[in-house]
Design an enzyme around this catalytic site. Structure first.
Site, PDB file in Angstrom:
ATOM      1  CG  HIS A 114      -0.391   0.268   2.515  1.00 32.73           C
ATOM      2  ND1 HIS A 114      -0.060  -0.716   3.415  1.00 32.73           N
ATOM      3  CD2 HIS A 114      -0.045   1.434   3.114  1.00 32.73           C
ATOM      4  CE1 HIS A 114       0.440  -0.183   4.511  1.00 32.73           C
ATOM      5  NE2 HIS A 114       0.465   1.121   4.352  1.00 32.73           N
ATOM      6  CG  ASP A 144       0.134  -4.117   2.995  1.00 32.51           C
ATOM      7  OD1 ASP A 144       0.288  -3.505   1.924  1.00 32.51           O
ATOM      8  OD2 ASP A 144       0.053  -3.545   4.100  1.00 32.51           O
ATOM      9  CB  SER A 222       3.201   1.585   6.325  1.00 31.07           C
ATOM     10  OG  SER A 222       2.052   1.792   7.090  1.00 31.07           O
TER      11      SER A 222
END
Length: 374
Positions: A114, A144, A222
């Site tokens: 993402h 992911d 992230s």
């Protein structure tokens, strides 16, 4: 009466006033002097104090400092450029940011899918160096995870040492390094709060075996590494659970053992295996609306493990529901995501035991898990 005698009382008053004025001035000078003396005294007291010697850092502090100094140069600050359409139909370039880490000496950098999804350009900054443009290598939205490669590979790349998530224990210390809110190379410390969590990703899939931690993870973290106290990679920070969007002590990381399976496939093939048995499930909302618990099959592919096991799909002509998968290896599959998670847990080329219900009859069948992308 002569003038001079008449002025005598006035002269006396003036002399008295002069004396009083002199006394007042004298008092003011004395007071001012006292104030000046007091200020000088305070100024002397406000001088910088001498610093007390600290001595060496404690052993556990030294270990954390060493961990950060050895790992931080391998943590990437990733920025992206994405073209988006505005309300008037024009194109606008938006920027994003996240984290990543060096995977190998060939210039491969691992991050979250993402973070780089839909990016037109990707830049990677390592340590204090200038940003280096990177190109996409492969992505796996179901996990992911994504891999990008530096277009210019520095000579001093240092891959993050790889650990294992299989032997993690709740309560052990972990460290997260990343770039929350664009603040580069930030270190946070916490514990393994829980293991074997499930993290929803794409296409009704969930990453299984996810690590839960209370190490502060915020937007921008992230894709960054989660490390054990030995400085080894044990997970990739991926998400937080928070109503405010900021850290609330519940963060999730994709386990290192899964990363070590997916990343080599992304580097070699540009894609990751997609475990399945050759069925197309009915949409979960339709199944729930019908009051059915389990996975209803819309189609069964010819020659697939599901077909070989004799699974029967929903019959649109007659309305017969067919086979409903209610468990995999004894674990209930009340939803499609839990079914997919169990296939992920088993892995490609391994066999699973399905619990299947047709009408009032229940049976168990063995099925081999295959890579649906091959």
């Amino acid at each position: 009466m002569p003038l001079l005698p008449r002025l005598a009382p006035l002269r006396a008053q003036l002399r008295a006033r002069a004396v009083s004025g002199f006394a007042l001035v004298a008092l003011m000078l004395v007071s001012a002097g006292g104030l000046l003396w007091g200020a000088d005294s305070l100024a002397r007291e406000a001088q910088p104090r001498s610093v007390s010697p600290r001595g060496g850092l404690l052993p556990d502090e030294q270990a954390v400092v060493r961990l950060f100094e050895e790992t931080a140069p391998s943590v990437a600050y990733i920025t992206t450029e994405t073209v988006q359409r505005n309300v008037l139909g024009g194109a606008e370039v938006s920027q994003g940011a996240g984290s990543g880490f060096v995977w190998d000496n060939a210039g491969h950098v691992v991050t979250n899918f993402h973070v780089v999804k839909g990016a037109r350009r990707v830049f990677v900054q390592l340590d204090a160096g200038k940003p280096i443009e990177a190109e996409p290598v492969g992505g796996a939205p179901e996990y992911d995870l994504a891999v990008i490669r530096l277009k210019r590979v520095p000579a001093n790349l240092r891959p993050v040492p790889l650990g294992s998530s299989r032997d993690l224990r709740i309560g052990q210390t972990v460290y997260a390094i990343g770039n929350p809110f664009g603040l580069q190379r930030t270190l946070t410390k916490g514990l393994v709060s829980a293991l074997d969590r499930e993290l929803p990703t794409a296409n009704f899939r969930e990453v299984v075996g996810v690590i839960q931690t209370d190490a502060a993870i915020n937007p921008g973290n992230s894709g960054g590494p989660l490390l054990d106290s030995a400085g080894r990679l044990i997970g990739v920070n991926s998400a937080i659970r928070s109503a405010s969007g900021s850290s609330s002590g519940i963060g999730f990381a994709i386990p290192a053992d899964l990363v070590n399976r997916v990343v080599p496939s992304l580097i070699n093939k540009g894609r990751a295996p997609l475990p399945g048995i050759g069925v197309t499930p009915v949409r979960p909302d339709l199944v729930a609306r019908a009051g059915i618990t389990g996975v209803v099959l819309a189609e069964v592919g010819r020659g697939t493990p599901a077909a070989q096991a004799g699974l029967v799909p929903f019959n649109q002509r007659t309305g017969d529901v067919g086979d409903v998968i209610t468990a995999v290896n004894g674990r209930p599959t009340e939803t499609l995501s839990s079914f997919v998670a169990e296939l992920e847990r088993a892995g490609v080329d391994n066999s699973v035991e399905l619990t299947v219900r047709r009408g009032e009859r229940e049976r168990r069948v063995k099925v081999r898990v295959i890579d649906l992308r091959e």
